[in-house]
Design a protein around this motif. Structure first.
Motif, PDB file in Angstrom:
ATOM      1  N   THR A  30       0.846  -1.200   0.000  1.00  0.00           N
ATOM      2  CA  THR A  30       0.000   0.000   0.000  1.00  0.00           C
ATOM      3  C   THR A  30       0.878   1.245   0.000  1.00  0.00           C
ATOM      4  OG1 THR A  30      -1.548  -1.217   1.390  1.00  0.00           O
ATOM      5  CG2 THR A  30      -1.841   1.172   1.294  1.00  0.00           C
ATOM      6  N   TYR A  31       0.423   2.276  -0.714  1.00  0.00           N
ATOM      7  CA  TYR A  31       1.104   3.566  -0.685  1.00  0.00           C
ATOM      8  C   TYR A  31       1.276   4.019   0.769  1.00  0.00           C
ATOM      9  CZ  TYR A  31       1.902   8.521  -1.744  1.00  0.00           C
ATOM     10  OH  TYR A  31       2.432   9.776  -1.849  1.00  0.00           O
ATOM     11  N   GLY A  32       2.503   4.280   1.169  1.00  0.00           N
ATOM     12  CA  GLY A  32       2.738   4.741   2.539  1.00  0.00           C
ATOM     13  C   GLY A  32       3.084   3.650   3.540  1.00  0.00           C
ATOM     14  N   ARG A  33       3.028   2.375   3.097  1.00  0.00           N
ATOM     15  CA  ARG A  33       3.310   1.250   4.019  1.00  0.00           C
ATOM     16  C   ARG A  33       4.812   1.127   4.328  1.00  0.00           C
ATOM     17  NH1 ARG A  33       0.844  -1.608   7.850  1.00  0.00           N
ATOM     18  NH2 ARG A  33       2.184   0.017   8.632  1.00  0.00           N
ATOM     19  N   GLN A  85      -1.559 -11.676 -11.063  1.00  0.00           N
ATOM     20  CA  GLN A  85      -1.570 -10.534 -10.155  1.00  0.00           C
ATOM     21  C   GLN A  85      -2.721 -10.623  -9.159  1.00  0.00           C
ATOM     22  OE1 GLN A  85      -1.013  -5.707 -10.362  1.00  0.00           O
ATOM     23  NE2 GLN A  85      -2.281  -6.605 -11.923  1.00  0.00           N
ATOM     24  N   LEU A  86      -2.420 -10.329  -7.898  1.00  0.00           N
ATOM     25  CA  LEU A  86      -3.424 -10.249  -6.838  1.00  0.00           C
ATOM     26  C   LEU A  86      -3.424  -8.819  -6.315  1.00  0.00           C
ATOM     27  CD1 LEU A  86      -1.930 -13.199  -6.684  1.00  0.00           C
ATOM     28  CD2 LEU A  86      -3.307 -13.477  -4.662  1.00  0.00           C
ATOM     29  N   ILE A  87      -4.574  -8.173  -6.355  1.00  0.00           N
ATOM     30  CA  ILE A  87      -4.683  -6.784  -5.894  1.00  0.00           C
ATOM     31  C   ILE A  87      -5.594  -6.780  -4.670  1.00  0.00           C
ATOM     32  CG2 ILE A  87      -5.348  -4.416  -6.500  1.00  0.00           C
ATOM     33  CD1 ILE A  87      -5.100  -5.204  -9.464  1.00  0.00           C
ATOM     34  N   GLY A  88      -5.186  -6.060  -3.631  1.00  0.00           N
ATOM     35  CA  GLY A  88      -5.982  -6.015  -2.403  1.00  0.00           C
ATOM     36  C   GLY A  88      -6.433  -4.601  -2.079  1.00  0.00           C
ATOM     37  N   PRO A  89      -7.331  -4.482  -1.099  1.00  0.00           N
ATOM     38  CA  PRO A  89      -7.704  -3.143  -0.626  1.00  0.00           C
ATOM     39  C   PRO A  89      -6.547  -2.530   0.178  1.00  0.00           C
ATOM     40  CG  PRO A  89      -8.731  -4.827   0.737  1.00  0.00           C
ATOM     41  CD  PRO A  89      -7.996  -5.551  -0.350  1.00  0.00           C
ATOM     42  N   HIS A  90      -6.624  -1.255   0.467  1.00  0.00           N
ATOM     43  CA  HIS A  90      -5.561  -0.607   1.252  1.00  0.00           C
ATOM     44  C   HIS A  90      -5.219  -1.419   2.502  1.00  0.00           C
ATOM     45  CE1 HIS A  90      -6.966   3.303  -0.802  1.00  0.00           C
ATOM     46  NE2 HIS A  90      -5.869   2.873  -1.389  1.00  0.00           N
ATOM     47  N   PHE A  91      -3.943  -1.634   2.730  1.00  0.00           N
ATOM     48  CA  PHE A  91      -3.413  -2.392   3.875  1.00  0.00           C
ATOM     49  C   PHE A  91      -3.876  -3.843   3.884  1.00  0.00           C
ATOM     50  CE2 PHE A  91      -3.374   2.093   4.872  1.00  0.00           C
ATOM     51  CZ  PHE A  91      -2.016   2.253   5.078  1.00  0.00           C
ATOM     52  N   GLY A  92      -4.170  -4.384   2.686  1.00  0.00           N
ATOM     53  CA  GLY A  92      -4.560  -5.789   2.575  1.00  0.00           C
ATOM     54  C   GLY A  92      -3.388  -6.712   2.248  1.00  0.00           C
ATOM     55  N   GLU A  93      -2.159  -6.301   2.564  1.00  0.00           N
ATOM     56  CA  GLU A  93      -0.973  -7.110   2.234  1.00  0.00           C
ATOM     57  C   GLU A  93      -1.074  -8.531   2.779  1.00  0.00           C
ATOM     58  OE1 GLU A  93      -0.793  -4.021   3.372  1.00  0.00           O
ATOM     59  OE2 GLU A  93       0.443  -2.899   1.973  1.00  0.00           O
ATOM     60  N   SER A  94      -1.569  -8.634   4.022  1.00  0.00           N
ATOM     61  CA  SER A  94      -1.588  -9.943   4.674  1.00  0.00           C
ATOM     62  C   SER A  94      -2.500 -10.909   3.914  1.00  0.00           C
ATOM     63  CB  SER A  94      -2.089  -9.762   6.110  1.00  0.00           C
ATOM     64  OG  SER A  94      -1.621 -10.803   6.895  1.00  0.00           O
ATOM     65  N   GLY A 143      -3.194   0.607 -12.438  1.00  0.00           N
ATOM     66  CA  GLY A 143      -4.385   0.927 -11.639  1.00  0.00           C
ATOM     67  C   GLY A 143      -4.100   0.898 -10.139  1.00  0.00           C
ATOM     68  N   ALA A 144      -3.372  -0.113  -9.679  1.00  0.00           N
ATOM     69  CA  ALA A 144      -3.075  -0.237  -8.247  1.00  0.00           C
ATOM     70  C   ALA A 144      -2.260   0.961  -7.754  1.00  0.00           C
ATOM     71  CB  ALA A 144      -2.328  -1.541  -7.969  1.00  0.00           C
ATOM     72  N   ASN A 145      -1.345   1.466  -8.594  1.00  0.00           N
ATOM     73  CA  ASN A 145      -0.559   2.634  -8.187  1.00  0.00           C
ATOM     74  C   ASN A 145      -1.437   3.878  -8.111  1.00  0.00           C
ATOM     75  OD1 ASN A 145       1.300   0.791  -9.979  1.00  0.00           O
ATOM     76  ND2 ASN A 145       2.621   1.766  -8.454  1.00  0.00           N
ATOM     77  N   LEU A 146      -2.308   4.046  -9.115  1.00  0.00           N
ATOM     78  CA  LEU A 146      -3.151   5.243  -9.138  1.00  0.00           C
ATOM     79  C   LEU A 146      -4.050   5.291  -7.912  1.00  0.00           C
ATOM     80  CD1 LEU A 146      -4.130   5.312 -12.924  1.00  0.00           C
ATOM     81  CD2 LEU A 146      -2.572   6.888 -11.756  1.00  0.00           C
ATOM     82  N   ALA A 147      -4.485   4.113  -7.434  1.00  0.00           N
ATOM     83  CA  ALA A 147      -5.382   4.058  -6.284  1.00  0.00           C
ATOM     84  C   ALA A 147      -4.647   3.767  -4.979  1.00  0.00           C
ATOM     85  CB  ALA A 147      -6.461   2.998  -6.522  1.00  0.00           C
ATOM     86  N   GLY A 148      -3.328   3.623  -5.019  1.00  0.00           N
ATOM     87  CA  GLY A 148      -2.536   3.399  -3.804  1.00  0.00           C
ATOM     88  C   GLY A 148      -2.693   2.012  -3.200  1.00  0.00           C
ATOM     89  N   LEU A 149      -3.143   1.033  -4.008  1.00  0.00           N
ATOM     90  CA  LEU A 149      -3.467  -0.302  -3.488  1.00  0.00           C
ATOM     91  C   LEU A 149      -2.251  -1.235  -3.456  1.00  0.00           C
ATOM     92  CD1 LEU A 149      -6.675  -0.770  -5.673  1.00  0.00           C
ATOM     93  CD2 LEU A 149      -6.621  -0.215  -3.216  1.00  0.00           C
ATOM     94  N   PRO A 150      -2.244  -2.193  -2.510  1.00  0.00           N
ATOM     95  CA  PRO A 150      -1.194  -3.212  -2.516  1.00  0.00           C
ATOM     96  C   PRO A 150      -1.485  -4.253  -3.601  1.00  0.00           C
ATOM     97  CG  PRO A 150      -2.743  -3.695  -0.763  1.00  0.00           C
ATOM     98  CD  PRO A 150      -3.199  -2.391  -1.399  1.00  0.00           C
ATOM     99  N   ALA A 151      -0.447  -4.770  -4.230  1.00  0.00           N
ATOM    100  CA  ALA A 151      -0.632  -5.766  -5.286  1.00  0.00           C
ATOM    101  C   ALA A 151       0.631  -6.597  -5.415  1.00  0.00           C
ATOM    102  CB  ALA A 151      -0.953  -5.086  -6.612  1.00  0.00           C
TER     103      ALA A 151
END
Lengths: 96, 486
Positions: free
Chosen positions: B193-196, B453-462, B429-437
């Motif tokens: 996630t952006y900022g993680r 590719q697996l894309i998650g919601p913000h802070f969905g790394e786990s 897309g994941a970068n534009l929305a700040g999502l983890p992938a």
């Protein structure tokens, strides 16, 4: 979107980039293509849409107190400078 | 010895049990690097002495007891991360002579975690590229086929891990620069996630998109490293102050009941049929593991590439204005005045793609064009982020291809920026929305690997890591290595 040589020379000047005679036509061509490519954005309906301010909803840039937190390390930092004299960065004469 | 095929957990366990020392392990990888690098060009700097010194310290810490769990595990850093006292070039002539005066937070944290620094890896110049062909130090080659690109911009880190020259390597991802090369060389790579992960000391390209991450063979290996890298850093104003989950401990979270979303727009034209078939087979595997598959739609997502190619160049034109030939970096010979110094230092110090992006950005930010380009793109970006938000109301994770095709030939796209930019169609897309992938290997087309590719919601790394781990317990794509580097 088609840029002219003059347009690209103007952009290069604003960006403080020297572009050679050989490079110029290549940039005229590729920058025109890129601008045409991104023009498809104009078709998107963005009336009443707010521009994104931060990728994370509700997050804002954090501020910190204006306090001295770093020690003076100018010698180490200036070791990377092209030209330094008496701890000052040297550039060509600006005022005649 | 086959130490280079061990997982991070097995390396840590072997070091803890003193079956091999950190110095032996470092020597093993250094020998592999020194033998393979003339062909692959994955490293721009090999830090042999530093590696051995780090390793001796890890061995001492292990002998004393209480050593951190990664003590003695070797890694490589993308040459975009500042390393105190070691040249940090960012793949550019501009910084060919730049010796970083401090460590990036990621470098500092991984050193504190006990890792051993093997060297700095090659990359597209200032991370601008999808093939690793824009590097001042020449292209990196794909270990699966030396005539193919490894992807970019973190091509050196990806090739190093794929050829098992390092068990893990850092990368950065602004539009796909971790996931796309991970896919093209058959390894695992996560963009958090952006900022993680802190960006302090990570040379900036596009600040609203940039995020550091990690490459390794498996999701499990990535979990160990990400845990050591992530976390709040007061020195990065975009760093997010939230606790770091136990990524390793949560790897066993079952897939059963997981709602996996298929973004309709990701399976349209431009996707190679063989790649689509492998992605479909992977989705079927998740279904068999108990996941529920749902279709979702992100109608604005097809605009992600043009949005990115306004936003990223705009931000790069601003960020790269710091390279002025005065304070650090390249300076031209005999400048006749200050303007000449700026123009020639930048004109000679930057390569063609970097100059192209700086000029694109300068144009879209210039008076009279800002509203039509930059502001418009930031509005479309809101639409894309809203699409993802709706998708994550119906799904826990999104699954799609990482790259539209497997690795392509060196030189085949380098003269055509638009074709090159379209490589990133699934990742941007994941970068534009700040999502983890994340990208994980999901099969081969001929001799070339393909990524899922697996894309998650913000802070969905786990959740991403545990879903990837479940897949990798059922498959062995991530264990395959190119024959020449077995």
């Amino acid at each position: 979107m088609s840029l002219t040589r003059r347009d690209v020379e103007g952009i290069a000047h604003l960006a403080r980039l020297q572009v050679t005679e050989q490079e110029l036509p290549v940039y005229v061509d590729s920058l025109s293509k890129i601008l045409s490519f991104v023009e498809q954005l104009s078709a998107a309906d963005t009336a009443a849409v707010e521009p994104m301010a931060h990728p994370l909803e509700g997050e804002v840039q954090r501020l910190r107190p204006d306090e001295v937190a770093e020690s003076d390390r100018h010698e180490k930092y200036q070791a990377n400078a092209p030209q330094v004299k008496a701890a000052l960065y040297v550039v060509p004469r600006v005022i005649e | 010895m086959s130490l280079h095929t061990h997982s991070i957990a097995a390396l840590a366990e072997g070091l803890a049990a003193r079956r091999f020392s950190a110095v032996e392990l470092a020597e093993h990888f250094l020998k592999r690097i020194e033998s393979a690098n003339p062909r692959l060009n994955a490293f721009v700097t090999i830090t042999r002495e530093r590696a051995l010194a780090d390793a001796r310290r890890a061995d001492e810490a292990r002998a004393k007891g209480g050593a951190p769990r990664l003590a003695g595990v070797p890694i490589a850093h993308k040459d975009i991360f500042c390393t105190d006292g070691i040249r940090t070039s960012c793949g550019s002539r501009m910084l060919d002579n730049f010796v970083a005066p401090y460590d990036a937070t990621v470098v500092e944290k991984l050193a504190r975690a006990g890792t051993v620094l093997l060297g700095k890896t090659n990359m597209d110049e200032f991370a601008m590229g999808s093939s690793n062909e824009t590097s001042y130090y020449g292209p990196v080659r794909n270990p699966w086929d030396l005539a193919k690109v490894p992807g970019g911009s973190s091509g050196g880190s990806a090739a190093a891990v794929a050829a098992r020259l390092a068990p893990a390597a850092t990368g950065t991802d602004t539009g796909g620069s971790i996931r796309q090369p991970a896919a093209l060389v058959g390894i695992s790579g996560i963009k958090p996630t952006y900022g993680r992960v802190s960006r302090y000391g990570m040379i900036a390209f596009a600040s609203s998109l940039d995020q550091g991450g990690i490459f390794a063979a498996s999701a499990e290996d990535c979990a160990y490293l990400l845990h050591a890298m992530a976390g709040f850093d007061p020195r990065d104003s975009t760093s997010v102050d939230s606790p770091v989950p136990d990524y390793v401990g949560e790897l066993g979270t079952p897939v059963k009941g997981l709602r996996i979303g298929l973004v309709k727009e990701f399976f349209g034209e431009g996707l190679d049929a063989a790649t689509a078939a492998l992605v479909q087979a992977s989705i079927d595997r998740y279904r068999r593991l108990g996941a529920e598959i749902v279709e979702v739609s992100c109608p604005s997502l097809p605009l992600s590439v043009p949005t990115y190619y306004v936003v990223a160049p705009a931000e790069c034109s601003s960020n790269l204005s710091r390279f002025d030939g005065v304070r650090f970096g390249y300076r031209c010979e005999n400048p006749k005045d200050l303007l000449d110094l700026y123009k020639r230092s930048r004109g000679e110090g930057f390569g063609a793609e970097v100059k192209r992006r700086i000029m694109t950005g300068t144009y879209v930010l210039s008076a009279g064009y800002y509203d039509a380009y930059y502001l418009k793109a930031q509005k479309v970006r809101t639409l894309i982020a809203n699409d993802f938000r709706r998708a994550f109301a119906a799904a826990d994770l999104l699954v799609c291809p990482t790259s539209p095709t497997p690795a392509f030939d060196l030189g085949s796209k380098v003269d055509d920026p638009i074709t090159m930019y379209l490589n990133d169609i699934y990742t941007i897309g994941a970068n534009l929305a700040g999502l983890p992938a994340m990208s994980i290997p999901c099969g081969f087309i001929g001799h070339l690997p393909v990524g899922l590719q697996l894309i998650g919601p913000h802070f969905g790394e786990s959740r991403i890591l545990s879903a990837a781990h479940a897949f990798q317990r059922e498959t062995d794509w991530h264990r395959r290595t190119p024959a020449a580097y077995a």
